[in-house]
Design an enzyme around this catalytic site. Structure first.
Site, PDB file in Angstrom:
ATOM      1  N   ASN A  10      59.232 -18.655 -38.006  1.00 58.06           N
ATOM      2  CA  ASN A  10      59.545 -18.707 -39.794  1.00 58.06           C
ATOM      3  C   ASN A  10      58.544 -18.908 -40.876  1.00 58.06           C
ATOM      4  O   ASN A  10      58.244 -18.632 -41.698  1.00 58.06           O
ATOM      5  CB  ASN A  10      60.924 -18.124 -39.762  1.00 58.06           C
ATOM      6  CG  ASN A  10      62.012 -17.746 -38.827  1.00 58.06           C
ATOM      7  OD1 ASN A  10      61.626 -16.664 -38.996  1.00 58.06           O
ATOM      8  ND2 ASN A  10      63.738 -17.848 -39.065  1.00 58.06           N
ATOM      9  N   ASP A  31      50.014 -20.961 -32.367  1.00 59.27           N
ATOM     10  CA  ASP A  31      51.788 -21.275 -31.821  1.00 59.27           C
ATOM     11  C   ASP A  31      51.796 -21.724 -29.766  1.00 59.27           C
ATOM     12  O   ASP A  31      50.819 -21.597 -29.633  1.00 59.27           O
ATOM     13  CB  ASP A  31      52.662 -20.267 -31.630  1.00 59.27           C
ATOM     14  CG  ASP A  31      54.071 -20.457 -31.965  1.00 59.27           C
ATOM     15  OD1 ASP A  31      54.501 -20.608 -32.712  1.00 59.27           O
ATOM     16  OD2 ASP A  31      54.545 -20.886 -31.070  1.00 59.27           O
ATOM     17  N   ARG A  80      66.891 -27.175 -37.101  1.00 58.63           N
ATOM     18  CA  ARG A  80      68.468 -27.091 -37.278  1.00 58.63           C
ATOM     19  C   ARG A  80      68.937 -26.274 -36.721  1.00 58.63           C
ATOM     20  O   ARG A  80      69.020 -25.115 -37.159  1.00 58.63           O
ATOM     21  CB  ARG A  80      68.985 -27.428 -38.927  1.00 58.63           C
ATOM     22  CG  ARG A  80      68.326 -29.350 -38.566  1.00 58.63           C
ATOM     23  CD  ARG A  80      69.338 -29.975 -39.484  1.00 58.63           C
ATOM     24  NE  ARG A  80      69.321 -29.103 -41.233  1.00 58.63           N
ATOM     25  CZ  ARG A  80      69.861 -29.548 -42.427  1.00 58.63           C
ATOM     26  NH1 ARG A  80      71.182 -30.255 -41.733  1.00 58.63           N
ATOM     27  NH2 ARG A  80      69.076 -28.791 -43.910  1.00 58.63           N
ATOM     28  N   VAL A 116      55.644 -30.016 -42.418  1.00 63.74           N
ATOM     29  CA  VAL A 116      57.516 -29.329 -43.191  1.00 63.74           C
ATOM     30  C   VAL A 116      58.096 -29.747 -42.020  1.00 63.74           C
ATOM     31  O   VAL A 116      58.958 -29.280 -42.560  1.00 63.74           O
ATOM     32  CB  VAL A 116      56.605 -27.961 -43.410  1.00 63.74           C
ATOM     33  CG1 VAL A 116      58.153 -26.974 -43.882  1.00 63.74           C
ATOM     34  CG2 VAL A 116      55.399 -28.035 -44.139  1.00 63.74           C
ATOM     35  N   ARG A 149      65.316 -26.394 -55.494  1.00 63.83           N
ATOM     36  CA  ARG A 149      66.473 -25.857 -55.328  1.00 63.83           C
ATOM     37  C   ARG A 149      67.361 -26.278 -56.822  1.00 63.83           C
ATOM     38  O   ARG A 149      68.110 -25.760 -56.814  1.00 63.83           O
ATOM     39  CB  ARG A 149      67.265 -26.107 -54.333  1.00 63.83           C
ATOM     40  CG  ARG A 149      66.706 -25.607 -52.811  1.00 63.83           C
ATOM     41  CD  ARG A 149      66.264 -26.333 -51.605  1.00 63.83           C
ATOM     42  NE  ARG A 149      66.886 -25.329 -50.292  1.00 63.83           N
ATOM     43  CZ  ARG A 149      66.608 -25.504 -49.116  1.00 63.83           C
ATOM     44  NH1 ARG A 149      67.243 -26.338 -48.889  1.00 63.83           N
ATOM     45  NH2 ARG A 149      66.356 -25.043 -48.271  1.00 63.83           N
ATOM     46  N   HIS A 173      65.058 -36.849 -47.501  1.00 53.66           N
ATOM     47  CA  HIS A 173      65.335 -35.071 -47.296  1.00 53.66           C
ATOM     48  C   HIS A 173      66.688 -34.790 -46.778  1.00 53.66           C
ATOM     49  O   HIS A 173      66.352 -34.783 -45.265  1.00 53.66           O
ATOM     50  CB  HIS A 173      63.766 -33.694 -46.611  1.00 53.66           C
ATOM     51  CG  HIS A 173      64.485 -32.833 -46.802  1.00 53.66           C
ATOM     52  ND1 HIS A 173      64.843 -32.210 -47.394  1.00 53.66           N
ATOM     53  CD2 HIS A 173      64.122 -31.704 -45.884  1.00 53.66           C
ATOM     54  CE1 HIS A 173      64.493 -30.920 -47.641  1.00 53.66           C
ATOM     55  NE2 HIS A 173      64.248 -30.989 -46.277  1.00 53.66           N
TER      56      HIS A 173
HETATM   57  N1  APR Z   1      52.585 -26.128 -30.563  1.00 50.36           N
HETATM   58  C1  APR Z   1      52.834 -25.266 -31.652  1.00 50.36           C
HETATM   59  N2  APR Z   1      53.454 -24.342 -32.245  1.00 50.36           N
HETATM   60  C2  APR Z   1      55.112 -24.827 -31.189  1.00 50.36           C
HETATM   61  C3  APR Z   1      54.943 -26.209 -30.369  1.00 50.36           C
HETATM   62  C4  APR Z   1      54.088 -26.736 -30.023  1.00 50.36           C
HETATM   63  N3  APR Z   1      54.217 -28.045 -29.627  1.00 50.36           N
HETATM   64  N4  APR Z   1      56.665 -26.111 -30.316  1.00 50.36           N
HETATM   65  C5  APR Z   1      57.139 -25.279 -31.152  1.00 50.36           C
HETATM   66  N5  APR Z   1      56.098 -24.486 -31.369  1.00 50.36           N
HETATM   67  C6  APR Z   1      56.562 -23.524 -32.373  1.00 50.36           C
HETATM   68  C7  APR Z   1      57.978 -21.987 -31.499  1.00 50.36           C
HETATM   69  O1  APR Z   1      56.472 -22.038 -30.767  1.00 50.36           O
HETATM   70  C8  APR Z   1      57.887 -21.370 -33.248  1.00 50.36           C
HETATM   71  O2  APR Z   1      57.405 -19.931 -33.135  1.00 50.36           O
HETATM   72  O3  APR Z   1      56.977 -23.690 -33.632  1.00 50.36           O
HETATM   73  C9  APR Z   1      57.447 -22.555 -34.458  1.00 50.36           C
HETATM   74  C10 APR Z   1      59.114 -22.962 -35.339  1.00 50.36           C
HETATM   75  O4  APR Z   1      59.566 -21.603 -35.748  1.00 50.36           O
HETATM   76  P1  APR Z   1      60.854 -21.206 -36.270  1.00 50.36           P
HETATM   77  O5  APR Z   1      61.273 -21.839 -34.857  1.00 50.36           O
HETATM   78  O6  APR Z   1      60.690 -19.947 -36.414  1.00 50.36           O
HETATM   79  O7  APR Z   1      61.404 -23.002 -37.365  1.00 50.36           O
HETATM   80  P2  APR Z   1      60.595 -23.172 -38.595  1.00 50.36           P
HETATM   81  O8  APR Z   1      62.186 -22.354 -39.146  1.00 50.36           O
HETATM   82  O9  APR Z   1      59.377 -22.104 -38.241  1.00 50.36           O
HETATM   83  O10 APR Z   1      60.983 -23.726 -39.119  1.00 50.36           O
HETATM   84  C11 APR Z   1      60.335 -25.070 -38.500  1.00 50.36           C
HETATM   85  O11 APR Z   1      60.535 -26.434 -40.490  1.00 50.36           O
HETATM   86  O12 APR Z   1      61.889 -26.306 -42.354  1.00 50.36           O
HETATM   87  C12 APR Z   1      61.157 -27.003 -40.536  1.00 50.36           C
HETATM   88  O13 APR Z   1      63.712 -27.501 -39.868  1.00 50.36           O
HETATM   89  C13 APR Z   1      62.731 -26.752 -39.575  1.00 50.36           C
HETATM   90  O14 APR Z   1      61.580 -28.564 -38.546  1.00 50.36           O
HETATM   91  C14 APR Z   1      61.818 -27.363 -39.055  1.00 50.36           C
HETATM   92  C15 APR Z   1      59.623 -26.068 -39.430  1.00 50.36           C
END
Ligand code: APR
Length: 304
Positions: A10, A31, A80, A116, A149, A173
């Site tokens: 996201n 990814d 989370r 992030v 925020r 944070h």
């Molecule tokens: N290498 C590359 N991508 C990865 C890996 C990795 N080793 N492990 C996980 N991912 C990818 C997942 O496949 C997923 O597409 O990271 C992505 C994370 O995306 P979301 O689950 O949608 O999480 P998102 O809402 O984007 O948040 C990401 O940012 O704000 C913070 O707390 C949040 O830690 C979280 C991060």
């Protein structure tokens, strides 16, 4: 300019859209799940003729494609879930961030890293240590988000435009964030001349609960529009050498009496990354809160 965004979830995909649609830089979206990155990059490319972008976006699972990036944003990890604390995430996301940083280090040794992934202060520390980059090239995104925020909440409460609000949030944070009330102004007036201390306390409570509120509302995942916009603000400051005063998580080297950890501090970002840790005059209770936040982060670091 080339920006690699690691994690096409996201936050990563929303950030990619902002960077591409604004024609800021070429983007590589990586990814571990290859097709997700490929699919989202292709989808964004299909929008190019409509939005008039000239920059390119590539989806991949191969770090070779990220080679020579000026900025690498790490969003890879797991967000989370309801009821899950940031601390619960350390083990899970720490391993991912280490792996990502090592890949960035070999493919883009001169990159500026923006973390992030949560828990932010700990993940930024891991990225800083693992990369061995100078401290100006590793930073975490949290303070811009928390400050935005808070700006939103204050503006809503007083029914004024956002640009009338000046504020900054430092520290952790999470629950030990430090809203700097002594530097919070509404149309140039100190906020404590405009609102009572009870009203300010309620706004502070609300800003502290903002992230959790969204987690609970969404039911699955965490906030991503404002986090992406916050990261984009940092990117613009770097690329355009803007050096605006903002808050970012950086490695402290004696700043505000803190060292040996990454924590939200007032900084200026420019082409070389974090070009300055600004020296704000904080009230005693704000300095105490910053120290308390640092102690809490250090406790988490001691478990690494
Ligand atoms: N290498 C590359 N991508 C990865 C890996 C990795 N080793 N492990 C996980 N991912 C990818 C997942 O496949 C997923 O597409 O990271 C992505 C994370 O995306 P979301 O689950 O949608 O999480 P998102 O809402 O984007 O948040 C990401 O940012 O704000 C913070 O707390 C949040 O830690 C979280 C991060």
């Amino acid at each position: 300019m080339k920006i690699s965004i690691i994690g096409a979830g996201n936050v990563g995909a929303t950030l990619a859209k902002m960077v591409i649609e604004s024609d800021t830089a070429d983007v590589v979206l990586l990814d571990v799940v290859k097709n997700v990155a490929l699919g989202k990059a292709l989808d964004l490319s299909h929008a190019a003729p409509l939005v008039g972008q000239t920059k390119r976006i590539l989806g991949t699972d191969n770090y070779k494609d990220t080679a020579g990036s000026h900025i690498a944003v790490i969003t890879a990890g797991f967000p989370r879930q309801p009821g899950m604390s940031r601390a619960d995430l350390i083990k899970k996301n720490g391993g991912i961030v280490r792996d990502v940083v090592n890949n960035i280090k070999s493919s883009s040794p001169d990159a500026i890293i923006i973390v992030v992934t949560n828990p932010l202060d700990v993940m930024t520390y891991i990225a800083y240590k693992e990369s061995s980059f100078e401290r100006n090239r590793v930073m975490g995104m949290a303070g811009v988000l928390d400050s935005s925020r808070f700006t939103y909440l204050i503006a809503k409460k007083l029914n004024v435009e956002y640009k009338e609000i000046e504020t900054i949030i430092l520290g952790q944070h999470g629950p030990l964030m430090v809203p700097v009330i002594s530097h919070t102004k509404v149309s140039g007036r100190p906020i404590n001349e405009v609102l009572s201390s009870e009203e300010i306390d309620l706004l502070i409570r609300d800003v502290m609960e903002s992230g959790g509120e969204i987690v609970n509302l969404l039911g699955k995942g965490s906030a991503y529009y404002a986090p992406s916009a916050s990261c984009f603000t940092m990117i613009k400051n770097i690329i355009n050498d803007e050096k605006n005063l903002l808050s970012a998580c950086v490695y402290a080297e004696g700043d505000y009496g803190l060292s040996g950890l990454c924590i939200g501090l007032p900084v200026r970002l420019g082409k070389k990354g974090c070009v300055e840790v600004a020296k704000l005059r904080l009230d005693k209770d704000e300095l105490d809160s910053l120290k308390k936040a640092a102690e809490s982060i250090k406790e988490l670091l001691s478990g690494l």
